[in-house]
Structure formats: structure tokens, C-alpha cells
Enzyme design. Sequence first.
Site, mmCIF file in Angstrom:
data_model
loop_
_atom_site.group_PDB
_atom_site.id
_atom_site.type_symbol
_atom_site.label_atom_id
_atom_site.label_comp_id
_atom_site.label_asym_id
_atom_site.label_seq_id
_atom_site.Cartn_x
_atom_site.Cartn_y
_atom_site.Cartn_z
ATOM 1 N N PRO A 556 -1.148 7.197 7.268
ATOM 2 C CA PRO A 556 -0.241 8.320 7.478
ATOM 3 C C PRO A 556 1.186 8.081 6.996
ATOM 4 O O PRO A 556 2.114 8.737 7.482
ATOM 5 C CB PRO A 556 -0.255 8.451 8.999
ATOM 6 N N ASP A 557 1.421 7.154 6.060
ATOM 7 C CA ASP A 557 2.787 6.774 5.703
ATOM 8 C C ASP A 557 3.667 7.962 5.311
ATOM 9 O O ASP A 557 4.782 8.115 5.826
ATOM 10 C CB ASP A 557 2.759 5.768 4.549
ATOM 11 N N HIS A 558 3.194 8.772 4.365
ATOM 12 C CA HIS A 558 4.047 9.846 3.868
ATOM 13 C C HIS A 558 4.337 10.881 4.945
ATOM 14 O O HIS A 558 5.490 11.294 5.124
ATOM 15 C CB HIS A 558 3.394 10.534 2.666
#
Length: 803
Positions: A556-558
Site C-alpha cells: 500500500p505504499d502509494h
Amino acid sequence: MTLPLRGVRVLDLTDGLGESAGRYLADLGAEVIRVEVPGGSRSRSAEPVVDGVSIPFALRNANKLGIVLDLDEDAGRTRLRELASDADILIESHRPGWFAERGSGPDEIRALAPELVWVSVTGFGQTGPYRDWTATEQVLYALSGVLSRSGAPGAAPLLPPAGLVEESVGAHVAWAALLAYHRRLASGRGDTVDLSAFEAIVHGFDPGFGAQGSAAAGRSEDFPRGRPDAANFYPVFPCKDGHVRICLLAKRQWRGMFEWLGEPAEFADPAYDTIPARFAAADTLHPLIEKLFASHTQAELVAEGSRRGVPVGGVHTLSEVLTTEHFAASGSLVDAEIAPGLRARVPSGYVSVAGERAGVRTRAPRPGEHDDRMFGPREPLPAGTGDPSAAPLAGLRVLDLGVIVFGAELSRQFADYGADVVKIENANFPDGLRQSKRGAALAASVAWGHRNKRSLGIDLRSPEGADMFRRLVADADVVLANFKPGTLASMGFSYDSLAEINPRIVVSESSSFGSTGPWRSRLGYGPLVRASCGVSALWRYPDNAELLCDGQTVYPDHIAAHVAAVAVLSALIDRRRTGRGTNIEVAQADTALVQLGTQLVTEGLRPGAITAPGNTDPYAAPSGVYACSGDDEWCVVTVRDDDEWAALCTVLDRRDLLEDDRFATGALRLTHRAEADAVVAEWLRDRDPRAAAATLQAAGVPAGAMVRLPELLTDPHLTARRTYTTIGHDLLAADLPATARVAVFDEIADPPARQAPLAGEQTRQICTELLGLDDTEVDELVRSGVLQPPATDPALRSAVTAG
């Protein structure tokens, strides 16, 4: 608790897409008034439904007030105008033109309330050839390029879990709304915002043309038919009580794994210090790891991995997530009332502000529950008279200590919209993005993730460097960091210490699992976060528990970065009222938990109800990913109700099926899913997926062709909306396609595309401009190693000449 958006009033006229935006703004303290049509929103019946309660509706509408307005009647339209005249933000998700047809569109309403921010979120936006298409999550996964990278080689592409799309779109909506509202506070002018869910997923979920994206230059030869062989990127192994995943990226991590294996001679060659060499040897290496792990539990392997510096995480089912001690101790999961008389274990919320969770407080409202409430005048923040043409975040200074994807994406949101973002870099501990260039002069991820920023090379571990950073903090607005919990404090830069220097500072810290709870010190990367939160266990084919298909993504980085950006901007808005900053904490695991909330809550209420669905929508039939004419060509189709079934039968020239008792209702179509799917599969088998999808959409049937990343650059809708821009760099052989904007604003210009800095490129400029140092002082600090400008800096050139 004093929440940062208190006093902000939001009218929420969404139904489906965008509902989670109002929920997040409400979590942060906004007064969100949910406006529904008579009889209630369609989303009140969205599956899964438990005891008559739609779980997605309950989660995405918590903390809101609820009223009913009939906008087909004069009284309803008049009431909407009255409410809008005293609101700050209006968010709606009706089809293009719906409000204008009723004399209540943004032009009419904003003529009465020019300071209002009107945000329209639709599947494809207000313009473009797809604007009237229906956007389901499956359609958006297919058209955005996500589906083409998901699944096993030689198999059908695999849809990711449901829920991630809507919540990701909601985070984009919240960010766009607050950008326009922040500008309104400075200039006195509202705005009309056109946000396309399609574009939000293309650019914000797991962008191919973004930091650590899969499409470095969009070359078609890089994308052969079939899915990438990604299972060995972050491999999964069975253990005594389930499965674990390892994430070997750095050389030191591999060395720890090598020693753990007993230093097998066949892997002693230093060549295996590199990821490609280990990937190529997976058939030999992985059986050794599997044998080592087989007799140990998840907890034992995670603990031993931590001791050795090897990132290991459990692959948890939803039932395991619900009973995990860490998520209870950290406040990520709480027990709450979600509907009258119905309590459940739910994800609390995305972030913590000033040490308190900004999360669920009240259940979703009943239809019209607050019709009798008087929404009187408030004390809104005063609107300024600044330059309306200025970028919405102009005048803000952000000190960016962030690293890798999350760090780059978070600070880029601020840099793109006018903030002076100073990326703090230390040559002794280079950002991972700068180490991923793979032989190129500059990593594409750096060009994407650090555009519009400046770079200061400085050793913060030296007393002089630390003192200079504190001097920068004194005149800054925001500090961003995503280190292991406690790292910022150990460097002498805790929020409390920085607030003593500058009470107005906003500090945002992020980590994988947060600063409290048993997992706070765990090594964490996106693949381990996904595995630990239940995402990975659902992102697989139903018949193979070990073949997880999330290895290609960096989720889920972005989207966690967008979540953090919303919280930071809300704190800056609150600072206008209080004069004080605050500290914000974001655990990336919480982003995954919130976005998987529907499945988690349903599993808690009905144990065993949620399993990996594969490409089958458990609540709609026919539905799936169907093979089309050509090599590895696919189309998704989802039929959700009787009207769509009738439209499908008409398109397929099978009106006889409308008289077939097997398909008379949605429930019967679910019972006879195989037969219904076979009808669709037969029709699509010899058709071009794009033409077929267009035909189905024109008839009102949700459908979308599977698009590969390079094809996004020529997609007619994205082209018409100028979704992509290009960014260049002196060290790049060619320009790169990149996101053009977060949304289409009437009055906010698209971001510039200034090239990303070299490490330390503006060191001398920043020190003279912001710290008042003269050239002699800078030269001395450069020679001592405290400052780290590029090799072209005069002080370094003179040192080399003297040497």
C-alpha cells in the site's frame, strides 16, 4: 480529542464511489452531512449484507450525520442551496450532468456560494469518451493496468481483493478536496473539481509510471503476453502453523539468510548478494529455505528473522488478523457499533493525531436520522485575499526525511502543488530509490518520485549537521519521516523537541506497523504488510493457498502516502486556527486494514464467510474475467441486477434467457452461476475485448478490457483528458510519462515538471538562502563532510585539485 478538521462542514452526496472520502474527513473532525435521496442510497444495499446491514455502507458512513433531500422537488433543491451556502466542501458522485439537469449543478450552486469547493467523483470523470461508462472495481482493475500484472504465468489474470479500489479513490478525493479548500483559505475562492476514479487508480494504486513502477519506460517489448513470474519476488513458505513470507532486498539481509541456512557452499559466491542471481536460483535456493522453516512456527520464524536482520512476516488469514494481539494493542482494530444494535470488530481509522486515533466514533446514520437537526452558522476559518493564481501550497516549506516509495510519494504531493520540499539526504545512507537504477545514470523512480523538489546533502549524525537541521526546522512548516519507530527521537528530532524550536511545526512519522504494540519494531516492507493484514491471503487463486499473486505490486505504499498527505494538510489547516502544529502517525498496516475493512468485519460477524474469491464476485452473476480473441486477451464483466442482466441478454441476442427460470432473479443467477458465466464466455471468446467492452458499456453493462501498461499511454480516454504528462532529466536518455495531476481543477493549475535533483544538488543554495551561510562557511562544512553537495561543487573540486 481535538480533531484538526473541526469546524469544517462537508456535504456528502455520494452513493458508492467516494463514500470513504467523507468518512476520512469525518474521522479527522469535519462535520460531514450525508445527503440521501428518498428511500435511501443505493449503496445501503451493497453486499455483503449481514442482519440487514450493508457492511461497506456502515463502514464508509460512520461518523457522519444523515438527512434526506428530494432534489426532484423545489423544496429539496432549496434546502440544498441553503446547506451549500454555509458549507465548505461538497462531494458528489452522480453521473455527469445529473445535478445540472435539476438546476443544482456546480455552476448554479457556486454562484450562490462562491467559496464552496465542489468535488465531483465519477468513474471516468466529467469529460472523455468513457464518461458515461459504469465503473465497478473489477472494471477499474482491468482498465488501469493492475489486472494485467496480477496472476500466475500461463493462467488467467487474477482480480485483486475488493474494497481496495473504493478506499484508494476516497483518499484521492479527500486530498483533492483539501487542496482546493486550503487554497480557498488563502485566496477566498472556491473551486470545482473533477476527479476520475479511473485516473486515481491508474496513478495512485500501484502506478506503472511512478516510483518503483513496473513500466520504467513503457516499452511494449518489456511486456510479453501473460503475467510476470512474480511469485519468487517475495516468496511464501509453509511452516508449522501456516505460512510465512520473506523479503530479501539488501545485501545484509541475504547474508543473514545465508548464515541462517548454515552457509551452504553452493550459495557462497558473492554473486548471490544480488536479487537477480537469487531469483534465477530460486528452484535450488527455495527448497533449502522451505526445509529450514517447516518445523518452526510463524512466531519463531519472525523472531529469529528479526534477530538475524532477515525480514520475515506471517501470512495471516482474516480470522487470524481479527485476533492478532498487535492490532488490538495498537488500536488498529476496535469493537464498535456499526448499525443500531449491531456491534463488530472494525478497523478504527487511518491515522493518529497528537497521539490519539482519528477513527470511528459514531455509527452510520439511518436514512434521514438528522432531518430535524438545525445546521446553524459556524465559526469557519476566515478566507484570505491572497493571489488566487498561486499554487495551493505555495509558501509552505517541507523538510523531507522520507525514503523509498512511501517517502517519495508523500512529499511529492506537496512539491507538485507548490510547497518548497527540501529532501534531506546523507551519502552514507542513500535513499533506496537512488540505489535502484540498475545500470542507468539515474533511476526512473527518482525522476518520478522526486520531481519538483530540492535536495540538501547533510550528515545529520554529526553535531553540526543536527544543529543545521534544527535551524531549518525553526522556519519550516512540516517534517516528514518514515523510519523505524523511535529513530527520529534517537537522532534528537522527536516531535516534542522540534516543537520547542517551532511550535507551529507539523511532524508526520510513518512505519509499517506503528509505534505501539508488539510488532512496533518489526522489519517491514509492503509485501510483509500485505501478508500480515490479510490482503495477500485473499489475493490468490481459490485452489492454491501458497501461490500468492500480490508479488508484482508495491501496495500500500502509494495510497498510504496519500492517506498521510491528507492528515498533514488537515493539521496545517487546523494550525490556521490554533497557531500550533501537531504530530501525526501513519502505520501502513492501518491503510491495508481500513481498505480491507468490509471483509474483516464480515468475517468477524460470520466466521468462515470470507474466502479468496478469485475472479468470481460472490454477490453477482455472471461475473468474471473472460478470455477473448487473441493471445492473452481478456475482458471483465459484472452483472449486478436485473436491469443489467436484461441489457446483457439484449447485447448477446439471447432474449430467450429472460424467460429462463434459472436466471429470473439475482439469487437464481448466483445459484446457476456456471451456466450464466458460460453464456458470457461463449460470446466473448471470438471478440476483441475493447470492442466488446464498449458494446456492453453502451448498453449499461459494466465491462472493461484488460489493458497492459504501455497501452495506457494511448488509451483514448486518458489521452482526451491529458492524464499523462512527461518528465525529463539530464541523466535520462528519454523523457518519461508521468501523472499530470491528482484531479482536474477549474482554478488550480497542473503541477510543473521540474526535474528531480541529484543527491545534494541544492546544498549550497539552501545553506546560503535559508541558513545565511557564506561561501567560506559552506566550503569548510563541505570539506569536513557535514555538507554533501554533488561532485561538481567548487569546494569538492578544489579539494581534489589540492590533493
